[in-house]
Design a protein around this motif. Sequence first.
Motif, PDB file in Angstrom:
ATOM      1  N   GLN A 176       0.702  -1.311  -0.073  1.00 10.53           N
ATOM      2  CA  GLN A 176       0.010   0.019  -0.103  1.00 10.53           C
ATOM      3  C   GLN A 176       0.922   1.067   0.083  1.00 10.53           C
ATOM      4  O   GLN A 176       0.269   2.334  -0.047  1.00 10.53           O
ATOM      5  CB  GLN A 176      -0.788  -0.167   1.192  1.00 10.53           C
ATOM      6  CG  GLN A 176      -1.837  -1.157   1.161  1.00 10.53           C
ATOM      7  CD  GLN A 176      -2.595  -1.115   2.605  1.00 10.53           C
ATOM      8  OE1 GLN A 176      -3.000  -0.173   3.198  1.00 10.53           O
ATOM      9  NE2 GLN A 176      -3.046  -2.563   2.965  1.00 10.53           N
ATOM     10  N   ASN A 177       2.120   1.119  -0.054  1.00  7.28           N
ATOM     11  CA  ASN A 177       3.044   2.115   0.094  1.00  7.28           C
ATOM     12  C   ASN A 177       3.533   2.423  -1.313  1.00  7.28           C
ATOM     13  O   ASN A 177       4.365   1.539  -1.856  1.00  7.28           O
ATOM     14  CB  ASN A 177       4.215   1.930   1.142  1.00  7.28           C
ATOM     15  CG  ASN A 177       5.169   3.162   1.597  1.00  7.28           C
ATOM     16  OD1 ASN A 177       5.039   3.815   0.454  1.00  7.28           O
ATOM     17  ND2 ASN A 177       5.536   3.275   2.421  1.00  7.28           N
ATOM     18  N   SER A 178       3.508   3.511  -1.959  1.00  8.51           N
ATOM     19  CA  SER A 178       3.794   3.941  -3.334  1.00  8.51           C
ATOM     20  C   SER A 178       5.511   4.036  -3.355  1.00  8.51           C
ATOM     21  O   SER A 178       5.988   3.925  -4.365  1.00  8.51           O
ATOM     22  CB  SER A 178       3.246   5.058  -3.793  1.00  8.51           C
ATOM     23  OG  SER A 178       3.656   6.291  -2.864  1.00  8.51           O
ATOM     24  N   ARG A 179       6.078   3.989  -2.112  1.00  8.15           N
ATOM     25  CA  ARG A 179       7.414   4.140  -2.290  1.00  8.15           C
ATOM     26  C   ARG A 179       8.218   2.668  -2.677  1.00  8.15           C
ATOM     27  O   ARG A 179       9.113   2.895  -3.231  1.00  8.15           O
ATOM     28  CB  ARG A 179       7.913   4.465  -0.946  1.00  8.15           C
ATOM     29  CG  ARG A 179       9.429   4.400  -0.565  1.00  8.15           C
ATOM     30  CD  ARG A 179       9.646   4.653   1.055  1.00  8.15           C
ATOM     31  NE  ARG A 179      11.139   4.949   1.274  1.00  8.15           N
ATOM     32  CZ  ARG A 179      11.605   4.751   2.577  1.00  8.15           C
ATOM     33  NH1 ARG A 179      10.866   4.487   3.360  1.00  8.15           N
ATOM     34  NH2 ARG A 179      12.826   4.994   2.719  1.00  8.15           N
TER      35      ARG A 179
ATOM     36  N   ALA B 287       1.782  -0.454   9.495  1.00  6.25           N
ATOM     37  CA  ALA B 287       2.394   0.020   8.134  1.00  6.25           C
ATOM     38  C   ALA B 287       3.741   1.021   8.318  1.00  6.25           C
ATOM     39  O   ALA B 287       4.813   0.811   7.741  1.00  6.25           O
ATOM     40  CB  ALA B 287       1.578   1.145   7.230  1.00  6.25           C
ATOM     41  N   ASP B 288       3.564   1.884   9.431  1.00  7.21           N
ATOM     42  CA  ASP B 288       4.675   3.079   9.682  1.00  7.21           C
ATOM     43  C   ASP B 288       5.798   2.311  10.128  1.00  7.21           C
ATOM     44  O   ASP B 288       7.161   2.571   9.955  1.00  7.21           O
ATOM     45  CB  ASP B 288       4.126   3.988  10.504  1.00  7.21           C
ATOM     46  CG  ASP B 288       3.075   4.965   9.855  1.00  7.21           C
ATOM     47  OD1 ASP B 288       3.195   4.967   8.685  1.00  7.21           O
ATOM     48  OD2 ASP B 288       2.426   5.845  10.634  1.00  7.21           O
TER      49      ASP B 288
ATOM     50  N   ASP C 208       7.720   0.320   7.421  1.00  7.88           N
ATOM     51  CA  ASP C 208       8.482   1.555   6.746  1.00  7.88           C
ATOM     52  C   ASP C 208       9.799   1.970   7.670  1.00  7.88           C
ATOM     53  O   ASP C 208      10.864   2.037   6.967  1.00  7.88           O
ATOM     54  CB  ASP C 208       7.706   2.749   6.600  1.00  7.88           C
ATOM     55  CG  ASP C 208       8.023   3.789   5.668  1.00  7.88           C
ATOM     56  OD1 ASP C 208       8.409   3.505   4.648  1.00  7.88           O
ATOM     57  OD2 ASP C 208       7.806   4.971   5.703  1.00  7.88           O
TER      58      ASP C 208
END
Length: 348
Positions: free
Chosen positions: A35-38, A333-334, A337
């Motif tokens: 879900q993270n575009s990174r 999610a964080d 990351d």
Amino acid sequence: MESEKLRVGLLFGGQSGEHEVSITSAKAIASALSQNSRYDLQPFYIQKDGLWCNPTKSQAVLQQTQAEPSASSNSQVIQWQLPIEANQIDVWFPVLHGPNGEDGTVQGLLQLMQKPYVGNGVLASAVGMDKILMKSLFAQAGLAQVKYVALSRWQWQQEPESWGEYIETELGYPCFVKPSNLGSSVGISKVRDLAQLEVAIASAIGYDSRIIVEQGVTAREIECAVLGNDQPQASIVGEITYKSDFYDYETKYTAGMAELIIPANLPSEVIEAVQAMSVKAFQTLAGSGLARVDFFYVESTATVLINEINTLPGFTALSMYPKLWEYSGIPFADLCDRLIDLALEKSS
């Protein structure tokens, strides 16, 4: 642009008794990273025979659209032929619990690849997995822990009666028998007399040539999460309660058999002691990235005893590590990351 995304290799499965737990952890992490575009997530599933699967097959395992690939008949020849996609990975995210994943072996391979990877290095992983070495270092660091006896398979086989008497005298009952190198409560037995002790040791040395016997204590089981590299931070403190005799594998990974209490209802000075000891244990092992540190709190004497450190804790829906950070203000999610950032920081 797509080409500018960070290619993350999610490594899961593996050759250990915690294979299925690893898949469950990987599913949660894959969901967060996707879900993270990174990121450009590339999963790599390791079969039980050691064969590395390419991202397409690995994604099918994560999505449960097909059964796990069958073991290859010539796996001893091809298991080290990594998928060609592995050459394009920018940073690895290993989610391999137990032997051949959490013990420094895979970390050594990733080190040879000269690519950043999430979590602890070879040294911390190897020592954290070996209960005897881990406890020796904790003792040198002045971290209070339960009394224990360490012995090898050879020692036990030479003088079982002498060792049995010695353990009875030094530790008494109940006590816990554990393989030195194994995770997730596998091969652990609680014993209450000499007959049970002999059976438990016979079982434990079937898993590992070195075992440890720990004195049983009446205590609450407390856990704390650590995150960081050179300046690690401790999370709020949690507690595990359960109705089974002890926190075994079934209790740990079966929904409803254990309850996570976050935050733990403890005096402030006990919380501070647990957090300080967690960071000290992490630094004692030269930790990096993440760890969960487990403690016994003996309420009758207000004593905090370190039990062990887990250098690659579970990331399942039942896992304490991500829940502790969620309650500390870092959502799942964080957290994923942040772990990738720490991996890149460590390699820079």
